[in-house]
Motif scaffolding. Structure first.
Motif, PDB file in Angstrom:
ATOM      1  N   GLN A   8      62.619  -3.345   5.011  1.00  0.00           N
ATOM      2  CA  GLN A   8      62.245  -2.059   4.403  1.00  0.00           C
ATOM      3  C   GLN A   8      63.216  -1.689   3.297  1.00  0.00           C
ATOM      4  O   GLN A   8      62.815  -1.265   2.210  1.00  0.00           O
ATOM      5  CB  GLN A   8      62.233  -0.961   5.468  1.00  0.00           C
ATOM      6  CG  GLN A   8      61.018  -0.948   6.351  1.00  0.00           C
ATOM      7  CD  GLN A   8      60.938   0.298   7.211  1.00  0.00           C
ATOM      8  OE1 GLN A   8      61.742   1.213   7.069  1.00  0.00           O
ATOM      9  NE2 GLN A   8      59.977   0.340   8.105  1.00  0.00           N
ATOM     10  N   GLU A   9      64.503  -1.863   3.571  1.00  0.00           N
ATOM     11  CA  GLU A   9      65.505  -1.523   2.560  1.00  0.00           C
ATOM     12  C   GLU A   9      65.345  -2.393   1.322  1.00  0.00           C
ATOM     13  O   GLU A   9      65.412  -1.901   0.187  1.00  0.00           O
ATOM     14  CB  GLU A   9      66.912  -1.687   3.139  1.00  0.00           C
ATOM     15  CG  GLU A   9      68.006  -1.362   2.134  1.00  0.00           C
ATOM     16  CD  GLU A   9      69.406  -1.565   2.686  1.00  0.00           C
ATOM     17  OE1 GLU A   9      70.375  -1.278   1.946  1.00  0.00           O
ATOM     18  OE2 GLU A   9      69.539  -1.999   3.850  1.00  0.00           O
ATOM     19  N   ARG A  10      65.104  -3.686   1.513  1.00  0.00           N
ATOM     20  CA  ARG A  10      64.958  -4.583   0.368  1.00  0.00           C
ATOM     21  C   ARG A  10      63.696  -4.272  -0.435  1.00  0.00           C
ATOM     22  O   ARG A  10      63.682  -4.411  -1.661  1.00  0.00           O
ATOM     23  CB  ARG A  10      64.954  -6.044   0.844  1.00  0.00           C
ATOM     24  CG  ARG A  10      66.300  -6.500   1.382  1.00  0.00           C
ATOM     25  CD  ARG A  10      66.401  -8.014   1.433  1.00  0.00           C
ATOM     26  NE  ARG A  10      65.625  -8.611   2.497  1.00  0.00           N
ATOM     27  CZ  ARG A  10      66.054  -8.818   3.740  1.00  0.00           C
ATOM     28  NH1 ARG A  10      67.291  -8.448   4.067  1.00  0.00           N
ATOM     29  NH2 ARG A  10      65.289  -9.402   4.643  1.00  0.00           N
ATOM     30  N   VAL A  11      62.656  -3.834   0.239  1.00  0.00           N
ATOM     31  CA  VAL A  11      61.442  -3.425  -0.474  1.00  0.00           C
ATOM     32  C   VAL A  11      61.746  -2.246  -1.386  1.00  0.00           C
ATOM     33  O   VAL A  11      61.357  -2.215  -2.555  1.00  0.00           O
ATOM     34  CB  VAL A  11      60.321  -3.057   0.523  1.00  0.00           C
ATOM     35  CG1 VAL A  11      59.163  -2.381  -0.214  1.00  0.00           C
ATOM     36  CG2 VAL A  11      59.813  -4.297   1.238  1.00  0.00           C
ATOM     37  N   ILE A  12      62.444  -1.260  -0.837  1.00  0.00           N
ATOM     38  CA  ILE A  12      62.763  -0.055  -1.598  1.00  0.00           C
ATOM     39  C   ILE A  12      63.652  -0.370  -2.792  1.00  0.00           C
ATOM     40  O   ILE A  12      63.472   0.169  -3.889  1.00  0.00           O
ATOM     41  CB  ILE A  12      63.449   0.978  -0.679  1.00  0.00           C
ATOM     42  CG1 ILE A  12      62.453   1.466   0.373  1.00  0.00           C
ATOM     43  CG2 ILE A  12      63.992   2.160  -1.480  1.00  0.00           C
ATOM     44  CD1 ILE A  12      63.098   2.211   1.525  1.00  0.00           C
ATOM     45  N   LEU A  13      64.615  -1.283  -2.592  1.00  0.00           N
ATOM     46  CA  LEU A  13      65.558  -1.623  -3.659  1.00  0.00           C
ATOM     47  C   LEU A  13      65.040  -2.745  -4.558  1.00  0.00           C
ATOM     48  O   LEU A  13      65.745  -3.214  -5.437  1.00  0.00           O
ATOM     49  CB  LEU A  13      66.903  -2.028  -3.045  1.00  0.00           C
ATOM     50  CG  LEU A  13      67.594  -0.945  -2.214  1.00  0.00           C
ATOM     51  CD1 LEU A  13      68.892  -1.477  -1.625  1.00  0.00           C
ATOM     52  CD2 LEU A  13      67.855   0.298  -3.062  1.00  0.00           C
ATOM     53  N   ASP A  14      63.778  -3.160  -4.319  1.00  0.00           N
ATOM     54  CA  ASP A  14      63.123  -4.183  -5.137  1.00  0.00           C
ATOM     55  C   ASP A  14      63.870  -5.511  -5.090  1.00  0.00           C
ATOM     56  O   ASP A  14      63.980  -6.216  -6.105  1.00  0.00           O
ATOM     57  CB  ASP A  14      62.986  -3.702  -6.589  1.00  0.00           C
ATOM     58  CG  ASP A  14      61.907  -4.474  -7.346  1.00  0.00           C
ATOM     59  OD1 ASP A  14      60.996  -5.001  -6.677  1.00  0.00           O
ATOM     60  OD2 ASP A  14      61.984  -4.551  -8.588  1.00  0.00           O
TER      61      ASP A  14
ATOM     62  N   LYS B 142      69.919   1.501   8.997  1.00  0.00           N
ATOM     63  CA  LYS B 142      69.376   2.319   7.919  1.00  0.00           C
ATOM     64  C   LYS B 142      67.890   2.557   8.166  1.00  0.00           C
ATOM     65  O   LYS B 142      67.128   1.598   8.290  1.00  0.00           O
ATOM     66  CB  LYS B 142      69.601   1.646   6.565  1.00  0.00           C
ATOM     67  CG  LYS B 142      71.071   1.523   6.175  1.00  0.00           C
ATOM     68  CD  LYS B 142      71.248   0.789   4.858  1.00  0.00           C
ATOM     69  CE  LYS B 142      72.732   0.644   4.511  1.00  0.00           C
ATOM     70  NZ  LYS B 142      72.932  -0.102   3.244  1.00  0.00           N
ATOM     71  N   VAL B 143      67.523   3.825   8.256  1.00  0.00           N
ATOM     72  CA  VAL B 143      66.150   4.209   8.578  1.00  0.00           C
ATOM     73  C   VAL B 143      65.639   5.187   7.532  1.00  0.00           C
ATOM     74  O   VAL B 143      66.419   5.947   6.944  1.00  0.00           O
ATOM     75  CB  VAL B 143      66.074   4.843   9.988  1.00  0.00           C
ATOM     76  CG1 VAL B 143      64.649   5.241  10.342  1.00  0.00           C
ATOM     77  CG2 VAL B 143      66.620   3.872  11.034  1.00  0.00           C
ATOM     78  N   SER B 144      64.333   5.191   7.318  1.00  0.00           N
ATOM     79  CA  SER B 144      63.721   6.104   6.353  1.00  0.00           C
ATOM     80  C   SER B 144      62.669   6.968   7.027  1.00  0.00           C
ATOM     81  O   SER B 144      61.982   6.523   7.949  1.00  0.00           O
ATOM     82  CB  SER B 144      63.069   5.308   5.214  1.00  0.00           C
ATOM     83  OG  SER B 144      64.009   4.514   4.534  1.00  0.00           O
ATOM     84  N   GLY B 145      62.541   8.213   6.564  1.00  0.00           N
ATOM     85  CA  GLY B 145      61.522   9.106   7.081  1.00  0.00           C
ATOM     86  C   GLY B 145      61.906  10.559   6.879  1.00  0.00           C
ATOM     87  O   GLY B 145      63.067  10.877   6.593  1.00  0.00           O
ATOM     88  N   THR B 146      60.944  11.446   7.010  1.00  0.00           N
ATOM     89  CA  THR B 146      61.290  12.877   6.997  1.00  0.00           C
ATOM     90  C   THR B 146      62.126  13.198   8.223  1.00  0.00           C
ATOM     91  O   THR B 146      62.823  14.211   8.254  1.00  0.00           O
ATOM     92  CB  THR B 146      60.024  13.762   6.971  1.00  0.00           C
ATOM     93  OG1 THR B 146      59.174  13.443   8.079  1.00  0.00           O
ATOM     94  CG2 THR B 146      59.245  13.566   5.682  1.00  0.00           C
ATOM     95  N   SER B 147      62.091  12.303   9.217  1.00  0.00           N
ATOM     96  CA  SER B 147      62.961  12.452  10.386  1.00  0.00           C
ATOM     97  C   SER B 147      64.428  12.431   9.987  1.00  0.00           C
ATOM     98  O   SER B 147      65.270  13.030  10.658  1.00  0.00           O
ATOM     99  CB  SER B 147      62.706  11.326  11.393  1.00  0.00           C
ATOM    100  OG  SER B 147      61.499  11.511  12.076  1.00  0.00           O
TER     101      SER B 147
END
Length: 451
Positions: free
Chosen positions: A93-99, A339-344
């Motif tokens: 997920q992190e690598r997707v976000i950072l391209d 490292k996690v992503s979300g409105t959480s």
């Protein structure tokens, strides 16, 4: 004069730390980073089988597990039971976000998404780590105390008992069946709200200053529940029109009934995650974040300070502020980090600021803390029309505004002065136009009901 000085010297010794009730999936109270951040019930004696404070929750030393009705706020039997796959998922997920994602990463992800065993493990892993991750953000670099309130079980059991009969309501006249569907959904909403009201009363009983709620029932989840109830009553799937009708009925009833939770703790500021469906909460309501109350603040998620995360819910009327919620590093059980992503993750960022404000001036009421946070944001063009304040929170400015209230200034004048003194935080040079998450772990209030 000596007596007066003695009294002044004693004040700091008896000062109460700001408390944050983390209403979630449990907190690892043994995490090495939480040594100075774990609230302990001053009245209870651990594991003696008694209820010293007579609140009905025996041995609630660190909080209470409402999911299983015991004082086990984290189930440590899960430590060391997970494979490397869930960890790898969040890394991808992190690598997707950072391209920086590779074709091999995406191939692995697509294959794993088809694997029921993997999906089950990821959900269990997400539930297990979620509360600790949220707690870490909420007390980061502060002395605030965590009261663990476990609502989400680590393993969610099947939530719907389908009736054995093909159409158990076949004898009900057809013109009354829609009323029956709405009645059953109303009963479900009341059931969930009752559980939340008990939590509100518990939070109030322990005088929590702030409560973070990174959980919820989204509109899409509500539609699934509505479809099940409709089919059980009518013996067939609903039309799109009927599905929308029953879903709105369920959500609006749930939001209305769930207000009992925040009403039960009027001296607590509830910080709720806006939701991760990428939808407009003004149009597709989400609970409990859509509760309209002076002691509730709803939070959307951004990638750094650059852009609204594509998964984040928003709403000009129903979402108050935004905060960073993408690839946020925080604690998880077993002295680990992820490292996690979300409105959480965005919500506890705001809960942290609210706690800092309360620490500066303990006399401030929830509505005043909310007002300071909302009116000290950095206004952003990409948030205009997306959140009520049009901006992303500015922690330093909010705290400075709170400091100015100590001199007798009104909230409005304190905010005005802080806005002059503290500049907007600059956005990162890296200006990502979009934040695409291929897969996120949703943590939502399980719908437990029988038909």
């Amino acid at each position: 004069m000596k007596n007066m000085l003695w009294g002044l010297l004693l004040l700091p010794l008896f000062a109460q730390a700001t408390t944050i009730a983390v209403i979630d999936s449990g907190v690892d109270v043994e995490h090495v980073d939480f040594t100075n951040n774990i609230w302990m019930n001053p009245t209870e004696i651990a594991d003696n089988g008694r209820d010293e404070d007579r609140n009905g929750y025996q041995d609630d030393v660190y909080g209470w597990n409402f999911a299983e009705q015991n004082n086990l706020v984290i189930d440590r039997k899960y430590l060391g039971t997970f494979s490397n796959d869930p960890y790898k998922l969040f890394e991808i997920q992190e690598r997707v976000i950072l391209d920086t994602v590779t074709e091999a990463d995406m191939k692995w992800l697509e294959e794993k998404k088809k694997d029921p065993k993997f999906m089950k493990e990821v959900q269990k892993f997400g539930n297990f780590i979620h509360g600790t991750h949220v707690a870490g953000i909420s007390v980061d670099k502060t002395d605030s105390q965590i009261i663990s309130v476990k609502l989400i079980p680590t393993e969610v059991l099947p939530s719907v008992n389908r009736a054995n009969a093909e159409n158990p309501y076949g004898d009900v006249p057809k013109d009354l069946r829609m009323n029956l569907v709405k009645y059953l959904l109303g009963q479900l909403a009341a059931q969930q709200a009752l559980a939340l009201e008990e939590i509100g009363a518990y939070v109030n009983g322990h005088k929590a200053d702030i409560a973070n709620g990174s959980f919820g029932t989204g509109f899409k989840q509500a539609a699934m529940i509505g479809a099940i109830v409709y089919k059980t009553v009518f013996g067939k799937n609903p039309s799109q029109k009927h599905l929308v009708e029953v879903t709105y009925h369920f959500m609006m009833t749930l939001i209305k009934e769930s207000k009992q939770m925040v009403d039960a703790a009027p001296n607590t500021l509830f910080v709720f995650a806006a939701g991760n469906d990428g939808s407009n909460n003004d149009i597709m309501p989400t609970s409990p974040t859509n509760i309209d109350a002076k002691n509730v603040i709803s939070v959307a998620a951004t990638f750094k300070r650059n852009v609204l995360a594509n998964f984040s819910n928003y709403g000009k009327k129903t979402v108050d502020v935004a905060a960073p919620g993408v690839i946020i590093n925080s604690q998880i059980p077993g002295n680990e980090y992820i490292k996690v992503s979300g409105t959480s993750q965005a919500a506890p960022y705001v809960a942290n600021i609210a706690a800092q404000i309360k620490t500066v001036n303990p006399a401030l009421k929830p509505s005043q803390i909310k007002k300071i946070i909302m009116n000290t944001v950095d206004e952003k063009g990409f948030l205009k029309g997306k959140v009520k304040s049009n901006g992303i929170v500015n922690a330093q400015r909010a705290v400075v505004a709170a400091e100015h209230t100590l001199s007798g200034r009104t909230i409005d004048s304190a905010i005005k002065l802080a806005k002059v003194e503290i500049a907007d935080i600059e956005s990162d040079i890296l200006g990502t136009e979009k934040t695409i998450l291929p897969f996120i772990v949703p943590i939502q209030l399980p719908a437990q009901f029988k038909l």
